[in-house]
Write an enzyme that holds these catalytic residues in place. Structure first.
Site, mmCIF file in Angstrom:
data_model
loop_
_atom_site.group_PDB
_atom_site.id
_atom_site.type_symbol
_atom_site.label_atom_id
_atom_site.label_comp_id
_atom_site.label_asym_id
_atom_site.label_seq_id
_atom_site.Cartn_x
_atom_site.Cartn_y
_atom_site.Cartn_z
ATOM 1 N N LYS A 241 45.723 58.661 39.461
ATOM 2 C CA LYS A 241 44.845 57.988 38.490
ATOM 3 C C LYS A 241 44.794 58.779 37.185
ATOM 4 O O LYS A 241 44.484 59.964 37.186
ATOM 5 C CB LYS A 241 43.438 57.873 39.095
ATOM 6 C CG LYS A 241 42.332 57.493 38.107
ATOM 7 C CD LYS A 241 40.963 57.395 38.800
ATOM 8 C CE LYS A 241 39.825 57.199 37.804
ATOM 9 N NZ LYS A 241 38.498 57.096 38.463
ATOM 10 N N ASP A 246 36.590 57.724 30.835
ATOM 11 C CA ASP A 246 35.886 56.720 31.627
ATOM 12 C C ASP A 246 34.435 56.600 31.171
ATOM 13 O O ASP A 246 33.582 57.388 31.556
ATOM 14 C CB ASP A 246 35.948 57.111 33.117
ATOM 15 C CG ASP A 246 35.288 56.067 34.019
ATOM 16 O OD1 ASP A 246 34.976 54.963 33.530
ATOM 17 O OD2 ASP A 246 35.111 56.365 35.220
ATOM 18 N N LYS A 253 28.217 54.027 31.926
ATOM 19 C CA LYS A 253 27.608 55.197 32.563
ATOM 20 C C LYS A 253 26.427 55.697 31.740
ATOM 21 O O LYS A 253 26.392 55.498 30.532
ATOM 22 C CB LYS A 253 28.649 56.328 32.635
ATOM 23 C CG LYS A 253 29.747 56.144 33.648
ATOM 24 C CD LYS A 253 30.693 57.333 33.641
ATOM 25 C CE LYS A 253 31.821 57.152 34.634
ATOM 26 N NZ LYS A 253 31.379 57.065 36.037
ATOM 27 N N ASP A 264 38.992 62.488 33.869
ATOM 28 C CA ASP A 264 39.237 61.435 34.849
ATOM 29 C C ASP A 264 40.732 61.094 34.956
ATOM 30 O O ASP A 264 41.113 60.177 35.658
ATOM 31 C CB ASP A 264 38.425 60.184 34.447
ATOM 32 C CG ASP A 264 38.048 59.317 35.645
ATOM 33 O OD1 ASP A 264 38.108 59.814 36.782
ATOM 34 O OD2 ASP A 264 37.709 58.133 35.423
ATOM 35 N N ASP A 323 32.887 50.123 36.363
ATOM 36 C CA ASP A 323 33.004 51.573 36.489
ATOM 37 C C ASP A 323 33.802 51.979 37.729
ATOM 38 O O ASP A 323 34.146 53.136 37.901
ATOM 39 C CB ASP A 323 31.595 52.195 36.514
ATOM 40 C CG ASP A 323 31.615 53.694 36.242
ATOM 41 O OD1 ASP A 323 32.673 54.197 35.816
ATOM 42 O OD2 ASP A 323 30.577 54.343 36.444
ATOM 43 N N GLU A 325 36.855 51.574 38.235
ATOM 44 C CA GLU A 325 38.120 51.175 37.600
ATOM 45 C C GLU A 325 39.337 51.869 38.194
ATOM 46 O O GLU A 325 40.443 51.337 38.149
ATOM 47 C CB GLU A 325 38.043 51.460 36.089
ATOM 48 C CG GLU A 325 38.328 52.903 35.640
ATOM 49 C CD GLU A 325 37.351 53.943 36.188
ATOM 50 O OE1 GLU A 325 36.238 53.553 36.559
ATOM 51 O OE2 GLU A 325 37.723 55.130 36.269
ATOM 52 N N ARG A 327 40.328 52.575 41.270
ATOM 53 C CA ARG A 327 40.987 51.870 42.375
ATOM 54 C C ARG A 327 41.782 50.675 41.868
ATOM 55 O O ARG A 327 42.785 50.291 42.469
ATOM 56 C CB ARG A 327 39.933 51.471 43.417
ATOM 57 C CG ARG A 327 38.923 50.468 42.936
ATOM 58 C CD ARG A 327 37.649 50.501 43.766
ATOM 59 N NE ARG A 327 36.844 51.686 43.469
ATOM 60 C CZ ARG A 327 35.705 51.991 44.073
ATOM 61 N NH1 ARG A 327 35.236 51.222 45.028
ATOM 62 N NH2 ARG A 327 35.037 53.072 43.745
#
Ligand code: BES
Ligand code: MN
Ligand code: ZN
Length: 475
Positions: A241, A246, A253, A264, A323, A325, A327
């Site tokens: 990933k 993010d 968030k 991230d 959020d 995201e 996966r």
């Protein structure tokens, strides 16, 4: 950051500041009392003679020494010497000929510091390591040189990865990441393919496009191929990933510590590091890395809760929380890996969930797999590299949690057990390919660094995976 020059020589030839190791109960150096220094793990005492200083670092009880003990001890000692302004350091490994690799790795990793931009006000500059001498006995010279060479390759690559990892979101967009990969891979025997927005649309990567569409910095899929094995041999696929920032998107968030979401992208960067090292070490196997990269932003065209996205293999995702995201971009890449490369196994790294931090904290990553052999190989590698993991469940019992009324699966569910249900969401896209998910949310970076590290990206997973691959990891 320039990497230090490293050479291996016999003890008599040392002429710089020195690091030596001592176990508990061993004879203390002259002039040091037991009150001053008890040689417990990670403690140090500084001795001064006329020309140079010696930093003695404790290894603790001899019977409890693990392979990672020297790595950390040498890092701790080196960092202290750098703070004193040392630039040239020797490490006395005459008593530890089998630990030369870890000691050098530890020193290199400790020498890394994110240079940042502009001068930090009010902070004294720290020494930069320019030269490292490794001292061994005459008979151990050849073996030590070989070990140093490998440790140098791996240590420098991890530091390169940390350097890219520590770049903030405004300096590292998906497109810039792709350029950096092309640059680094271009210096080696690696093939790189990059999908831009147009290619992603053409090939049906609705997950990566969906997550990326709220940002003015468009997403990418970066694929790196390494062929060091037999022609017909199925590759191991590594998927990572790489969300360059993010915000959470529309499901935004809270503000506190949101800056940390610049890290991230570390799953993707670890995978990049593994590929660079595999090429430099000439590992005799085939690998393919897939790094989906996007910036998760709210905006007029951002994806929204309720949206349904179609991935590369025609499966669909009901988005309930923008959020979650990671996966979404991961399964698009995993579908591509499965359809294009017929891999023997898929190993995926991601800073996926806050829940794994609640479960395991910051020292161990979550290891999710139902493949006993892969799990055992990674657990064994964790022991030797000090990159610790802990087995977590991913069985079918968690599938229910992500069942959707309108799509193949929904991207979020209840909070309880969500590290596990997130893993089982991703596993749906691996279908029958042996699958491993490693959740590095708690280990990919540190804001409270231990004595041998600095704040920032750790490169977690690179040493772990290299060790497992070298031991012949097979499903
Ligand atoms: N990148 C985060 C996970 C994360 C959080 C990593 C904190 C490290 C520290 C991920 O994209 C995320 O936002 N996960 C959410 C999922 C939730 C919305 C279902 C989480 O874990 O809170
Ligand atoms: Mn998120
Ligand atoms: Zn994320």
């Amino acid at each position: 950051m320039a990497s230090p020059k490293i050479d291996v020589r016999t003890a008599s030839a040392a002429s710089s500041d020195l690091i030596t190791f001592l176990t508990q109960g061993a004879l203390l150096p002259a002039g040091v009392t037991a009150e001053e220094f008890d040689a417990s793990s990670g403690t140090t005492v500084l001795l001064r003679n006329k020309e140079h200083r010696t930093l003695v670092v404790g290894l603790g009880e001899k019977s409890k020494i693990e392979l990672d003990t020297i790595r950390r001890a040498s890092g701790t000692a080196l960092k202290q010497l750098l703070k004193l302004g040392c630039r040239e350091v020797a490490i006395d490994l005459t008593a530890y000929p089998d630990q030369v690799g870890p000691a050098v790795e530890g020193a290199l990793l400790a020498a890394y510091k994110f240079e940042g931009f502009g001068k930090p006000a009010g902070k004294p500059p720290r020494g930069v390591l320019s030269r490292l001498q490794v001292l061994v006995k005459e008979a151990d010279l050849a073996k030590a040189r070989a070990e140093v060479r490998e440790a140098e390759i791996v240590g420098n690559i991890i530091n390169t990865i940390r350097g890219i990892g520590n770049l903030p979101g405004n300096m590292l967009t998906p497109a810039i990441l792709a350029e950096k990969v092309e640059e680094l891979a271009g210096e080696r025997r690696l093939t790189v393919k990059v999908w831009n927005e147009r290619h992603l649309k053409r090939d049906g990567f609705g997950g990566i496009l969906g997550v990326g569409q709220g940002s003015v910095h468009p997403p990418r899929l970066i694929v790196i191929e390494y062929r060091g094995g037999g022609k017909g041999e199925a590759p191991v696929a590594l998927v990572g990933k790489a969300i360059t920032f993010d915000t959470g998107g529309i499901s935004i968030k809270p503000g506190a510590q949101m800056d940390e979401m610049k890290w991230d992208k570390m799953g993707g960067l670890s995978v990049l590091g593994i590929m660079l090292a595999a090429a430099d070490l000439k590992l005799p196997l085939n690998l393919v890395a897939l790094i989906p990269s996007a910036e998760n932003m709210p905006g007029p065209d951002a994806y929204r809760p309720g949206d349904i996205l179609t991935t590369r293999d025609g499966k669909t995702i009901e988005v309930l929380n923008t959020d979650a995201e990671g996966r979404i971009i991961l399964v698009d890449a995993i579908a591509h890996a499965r359809l294009t490369y017929k891999p023997s196994a898929i190993i995926e790294f991601s800073t996926l969930t806050g829940a794994v931090i609640m479960a395991l904290g910051h020292r161990r990553a979550g290891l999710f797999t139902s493949e006993a052999k892969l799990r055992d190989a990674l657990l064994a590698a964790a022991k030797t590299t000090g990159e610790m993991v802990w087995p977590m469940p991913i069985d079918d019992e968690y599938k229910e949690a992500v069942q959707s009324e309108v799509a193949t699966a929904k991207n979020t569910s209840f909070r309880e057990g969500s590290a596990c249900s997130s893993a089982s969401f991703i596993k749906l896209w691996a279908e029958n390919v042996p699958f491993v998910h490693i959740d590095i949310a708690g280990t990919a970076w540190t804001t409270k660094p231990p004595a041998h590290l600095e704040t920032g990206a750790t490169g977690f997973g690179i040493r772990l995976t290299l060790a497992a691959l070298r031991a012949g990891l097979k499903p």
